[in-house]
Design a protein around this motif. Structure first.
Motif, PDB file in Angstrom:
ATOM      1  N   CYS A  47       0.207   0.009  10.174  1.00 25.79           N
ATOM      2  CA  CYS A  47      -0.598   1.183   9.864  1.00 25.79           C
ATOM      3  C   CYS A  47      -1.083   1.875  11.142  1.00 25.79           C
ATOM      4  CB  CYS A  47      -1.786   0.794   9.001  1.00 25.79           C
ATOM      5  SG  CYS A  47      -2.882  -0.416   9.784  1.00 25.79           S
ATOM      6  N   LEU A  80      -1.305   5.088   6.411  1.00 25.63           N
ATOM      7  CA  LEU A  80       0.013   4.450   6.385  1.00 25.63           C
ATOM      8  C   LEU A  80       1.095   5.461   6.719  1.00 25.63           C
ATOM      9  CD1 LEU A  80      -0.410   2.370   3.104  1.00 25.63           C
ATOM     10  CD2 LEU A  80      -0.777   1.628   5.469  1.00 25.63           C
ATOM     11  N   HIS A 129      -4.634  -4.759   6.518  1.00 24.88           N
ATOM     12  CA  HIS A 129      -3.630  -3.699   6.467  1.00 24.88           C
ATOM     13  C   HIS A 129      -2.503  -4.058   7.427  1.00 24.88           C
ATOM     14  CE1 HIS A 129      -6.383  -0.964   4.337  1.00 24.88           C
ATOM     15  NE2 HIS A 129      -7.317  -1.465   5.133  1.00 24.88           N
TER      16      HIS A 129
END
Length: 126
Positions: free
Chosen positions: A70, A80, A67
């Motif tokens: 985030c 997010l 990711h």
């Protein structure tokens, strides 16, 4: 007497995000799951709440998923910034307050007892 009041300044994620690794209070929006399974279940209840999280530019989840940019909570749940594809998103963030009577977020080791004594004064601790 030590002033124990804190002021919070919220930042809209559309205006910017925290620096990498920064712990923050994050305002999260989304929907709680529907009450029951099946096609008749409703969409769930909308929510907007505050959770402690940290912001990171790169995070690897337990399953190996990568990711970027985030917010991550203590349970490893990734959220997010609002406007990106996520069921629960962070709308705003705020820097966490400093420790009572301090200008820092942490005190370690032998400095803890004197710091606590400074804010507690002569009040009994138990």
């Amino acid at each position: 007497m030590t002033d124990l009041n804190s002021r919070v300044t919220w930042v809209d994620v559309r205006d910017g995000v925290p620096r990498d690794g920064m712990p923050v209070a994050a305002a999260i929006t989304g929907r709680y799951p529907a009450d029951g399974p099946g096609p008749d279940a409703g969409p769930g209840e909308e929510f907007w709440l505050v959770r402690p999280m940290y912001y990171t530019t790169l995070h690897f989840a337990e399953d190996g998923t990568q990711h970027k940019d985030c917010f991550v909570d203590s349970d490893g749940v990734v959220r997010l910034p609002h406007g990106l594809d996520s069921e629960e998103t962070v709308t705003h963030w705020a820097e966490l307050p400093t420790l009572p009577g301090r200008t820092t977020h942490f005190v370690l080791g032998e400095d803890v007892a004197p710091a606590l004594q400074d804010v507690w004064g002569d009040r009994p601790t138990g």
